[in-house]
Scaffold this motif. Structure first.
Motif, PDB file in Angstrom:
ATOM      1  N   MET A  79       0.513   0.795 -17.708  1.00 30.77           N
ATOM      2  CA  MET A  79       1.643   1.698 -17.866  1.00 30.77           C
ATOM      3  C   MET A  79       2.138   2.176 -16.506  1.00 30.77           C
ATOM      4  O   MET A  79       1.358   2.273 -15.560  1.00 30.77           O
ATOM      5  CB  MET A  79       1.260   2.898 -18.729  1.00 30.77           C
ATOM      6  N   GLU A  80       3.414   2.501 -16.424  1.00 30.19           N
ATOM      7  CA  GLU A  80       3.999   2.923 -15.163  1.00 30.19           C
ATOM      8  C   GLU A  80       3.622   4.364 -14.839  1.00 30.19           C
ATOM      9  O   GLU A  80       3.293   5.163 -15.723  1.00 30.19           O
ATOM     10  CB  GLU A  80       5.525   2.779 -15.240  1.00 30.19           C
ATOM     11  N   LEU A  81       3.708   4.686 -13.542  1.00 34.36           N
ATOM     12  CA  LEU A  81       3.382   6.035 -13.081  1.00 34.36           C
ATOM     13  C   LEU A  81       4.253   7.080 -13.758  1.00 34.36           C
ATOM     14  O   LEU A  81       3.794   8.188 -14.068  1.00 34.36           O
ATOM     15  CB  LEU A  81       3.546   6.104 -11.560  1.00 34.36           C
ATOM     16  N   SER A  82       5.527   6.741 -13.993  1.00 34.05           N
ATOM     17  CA  SER A  82       6.454   7.698 -14.606  1.00 34.05           C
ATOM     18  C   SER A  82       5.955   8.173 -15.967  1.00 34.05           C
ATOM     19  O   SER A  82       6.164   9.336 -16.346  1.00 34.05           O
ATOM     20  CB  SER A  82       7.847   7.077 -14.752  1.00 34.05           C
ATOM     21  N   PHE A  83       5.285   7.282 -16.714  1.00 31.32           N
ATOM     22  CA  PHE A  83       4.769   7.659 -18.033  1.00 31.32           C
ATOM     23  C   PHE A  83       3.719   8.759 -17.896  1.00 31.32           C
ATOM     24  O   PHE A  83       3.751   9.767 -18.628  1.00 31.32           O
ATOM     25  CB  PHE A  83       4.172   6.446 -18.741  1.00 31.32           C
ATOM     26  N   TYR A  84       2.789   8.595 -16.973  1.00 28.29           N
ATOM     27  CA  TYR A  84       1.721   9.579 -16.790  1.00 28.29           C
ATOM     28  C   TYR A  84       2.277  10.915 -16.290  1.00 28.29           C
ATOM     29  O   TYR A  84       1.836  11.987 -16.721  1.00 28.29           O
ATOM     30  CB  TYR A  84       0.673   9.041 -15.827  1.00 28.29           C
ATOM     31  N   ILE A  85       3.263  10.839 -15.391  1.00 29.31           N
ATOM     32  CA  ILE A  85       3.909  12.072 -14.914  1.00 29.31           C
ATOM     33  C   ILE A  85       4.623  12.759 -16.076  1.00 29.31           C
ATOM     34  O   ILE A  85       4.581  13.988 -16.224  1.00 29.31           O
ATOM     35  CB  ILE A  85       4.920  11.763 -13.782  1.00 29.31           C
ATOM     36  N   GLY A  86       5.280  11.962 -16.920  1.00 30.69           N
ATOM     37  CA  GLY A  86       5.970  12.518 -18.080  1.00 30.69           C
ATOM     38  C   GLY A  86       5.020  13.175 -19.060  1.00 30.69           C
ATOM     39  O   GLY A  86       5.338  14.225 -19.647  1.00 30.69           O
ATOM     40  N   LEU A 137       5.714  24.684 -11.239  1.00 30.52           N
ATOM     41  CA  LEU A 137       4.928  23.522 -11.648  1.00 30.52           C
ATOM     42  C   LEU A 137       5.691  22.627 -12.622  1.00 30.52           C
ATOM     43  O   LEU A 137       5.728  21.398 -12.469  1.00 30.52           O
ATOM     44  CB  LEU A 137       3.622  24.007 -12.291  1.00 30.52           C
ATOM     45  N   ASN A 138       6.330  23.238 -13.611  1.00 27.69           N
ATOM     46  CA  ASN A 138       7.044  22.467 -14.630  1.00 27.69           C
ATOM     47  C   ASN A 138       8.241  21.724 -14.030  1.00 27.69           C
ATOM     48  O   ASN A 138       8.412  20.514 -14.233  1.00 27.69           O
ATOM     49  CB  ASN A 138       7.504  23.396 -15.747  1.00 27.69           C
ATOM     50  N   SER A 139       9.050  22.447 -13.274  1.00 29.87           N
ATOM     51  CA  SER A 139      10.235  21.832 -12.668  1.00 29.87           C
ATOM     52  C   SER A 139       9.844  20.765 -11.655  1.00 29.87           C
ATOM     53  O   SER A 139      10.485  19.714 -11.570  1.00 29.87           O
ATOM     54  CB  SER A 139      11.097  22.904 -11.993  1.00 29.87           C
ATOM     55  N   GLY A 140       8.787  21.033 -10.889  1.00 32.99           N
ATOM     56  CA  GLY A 140       8.337  20.051  -9.902  1.00 32.99           C
ATOM     57  C   GLY A 140       7.878  18.760 -10.551  1.00 32.99           C
ATOM     58  O   GLY A 140       8.204  17.658 -10.082  1.00 32.99           O
ATOM     59  N   THR A 141       7.146  18.879 -11.656  1.00 33.93           N
ATOM     60  CA  THR A 141       6.659  17.692 -12.359  1.00 33.93           C
ATOM     61  C   THR A 141       7.812  16.866 -12.919  1.00 33.93           C
ATOM     62  O   THR A 141       7.857  15.638 -12.765  1.00 33.93           O
ATOM     63  CB  THR A 141       5.716  18.102 -13.511  1.00 33.93           C
ATOM     64  N   TRP A 142       8.770  17.541 -13.555  1.00 36.38           N
ATOM     65  CA  TRP A 142       9.900  16.815 -14.139  1.00 36.38           C
ATOM     66  C   TRP A 142      10.838  16.276 -13.063  1.00 36.38           C
ATOM     67  O   TRP A 142      11.514  15.266 -13.268  1.00 36.38           O
ATOM     68  CB  TRP A 142      10.653  17.705 -15.124  1.00 36.38           C
ATOM     69  N   ALA A 143      10.881  16.934 -11.906  1.00 37.02           N
ATOM     70  CA  ALA A 143      11.688  16.413 -10.804  1.00 37.02           C
ATOM     71  C   ALA A 143      11.103  15.096 -10.295  1.00 37.02           C
ATOM     72  O   ALA A 143      11.835  14.135  -9.997  1.00 37.02           O
ATOM     73  CB  ALA A 143      11.766  17.436  -9.669  1.00 37.02           C
ATOM     74  N   ILE A 144       9.763  15.036 -10.209  1.00 35.21           N
ATOM     75  CA  ILE A 144       9.101  13.786  -9.808  1.00 35.21           C
ATOM     76  C   ILE A 144       9.373  12.698 -10.843  1.00 35.21           C
ATOM     77  O   ILE A 144       9.673  11.549 -10.500  1.00 35.21           O
ATOM     78  CB  ILE A 144       7.588  14.013  -9.630  1.00 35.21           C
ATOM     79  N   TYR A 145       9.271  13.063 -12.113  1.00 36.90           N
ATOM     80  CA  TYR A 145       9.550  12.116 -13.207  1.00 36.90           C
ATOM     81  C   TYR A 145      10.977  11.583 -13.095  1.00 36.90           C
ATOM     82  O   TYR A 145      11.225  10.375 -13.233  1.00 36.90           O
ATOM     83  CB  TYR A 145       9.347  12.839 -14.536  1.00 36.90           C
TER      84      TYR A 145
END
Length: 237
Positions: A1-8, A169-177
């Motif tokens: 699975m791609e990294l984006s999935f785990y970040i999501g 934390l929430n915004s940072g995670t979704w920004a990376i996603y």
């Protein structure tokens, strides 16, 4: 699975905790049989945002995790608004019902029907992306108002650390996603939220003073209302 999935997935977990953070407030409402001085507008606006983001996540390929977490948000916020309709005084109950009907039913239904039947698929995705991102940015009027209050009063009483850290934390995670998926509609509001959260944490470090007059749960409940409330004056910014 791609990294984006785990970040999501991480973003989903953090967002679930944020959606559930007002549970203490509503448990208090149920116990007291009254909404007291709490306002329904923050929850009505969050329900509106969650509903639109759910639709966006459904129609845009590869954005299932956006749809799942916001679908959960729709469920939770609907329960919160329902409790307001049950326990609020008559005047507040009527106001809540009207706003819910206009924003969460009428506006959402109109947005879905118009974009789905009148626009081509990519245009539909773009329009909903602009709408969702714009709404999120408008909702940041509340954190900005809280920050102004902190600077003016030199007190973090109505900007609890938990809320500031959650925004960070929430915004940072979704920004990376969003960066991984190259989704600018997700990146702009969450990148803005990350900057706001970072600034709030800096302000908290500067202005924090020991306060023994209120316990943490009371301060969190009041802070949640102050942080998320979109007043009429804030909407003009």
């Amino acid at each position: 699975m791609e990294l984006s999935f785990y970040i999501g997935v991480i973003g989903n977990i953090i967002s679930v905790l944020m959606f559930l953070s007002p549970v203490g407030t509503f448990w208090r409402i149920i116990k007291h049989g009254s909404t007291e001085e709490f306002e329904s507008l923050p929850y009505i606006c969050t329900l509106l945002s969650s509903a639109l983001w759910t639709y966006y996540g459904i129609i845009k390929p590869g954005e299932l995790l956006v749809a799942t977490i916001n679908g959960f948000g729709v469920l939770v916020e609907t329960i919160f608004v329902t409790l307001f309709l049950i326990y609020a005084p008559a005047k507040s109950k009527a106001k809540t019902a009207i706003l819910f009907g206009i924003l969460d039913v009428g506006f959402v239904a109109a947005a879905i029907l118009v974009t789905w039947f009148a626009l081509q698929r990519q245009t539909c995705i773009d329009v909903m992306g602009f709408l969702c991102a714009g709404l999120n940015i408008i909702m940041y009027g509340s954190p900005l108002a809280a920050m102004r209050t902190v600077v003016a009063t030199k007190s973090v009483e109505y900007m609890p650390f938990f809320l500031s850290f959650s925004l960070f934390l929430n915004s940072g995670t979704w920004a990376i996603y969003a960066l991984l998926l190259r989704d600018n509609f997700l990146l702009v509001p969450n990148g803005s939220g990350f900057l706001l959260g970072t600034t709030q944490l800096v302000l908290y470090a500067i202005y924090r003073k020991p306060d023994k007059t209120k316990n943490d749960s009371d301060r969190l409940e009041e802070g949640w209302q102050h942080e998320r409330l979109i007043s009429s004056s804030n909407q003009s910014h």
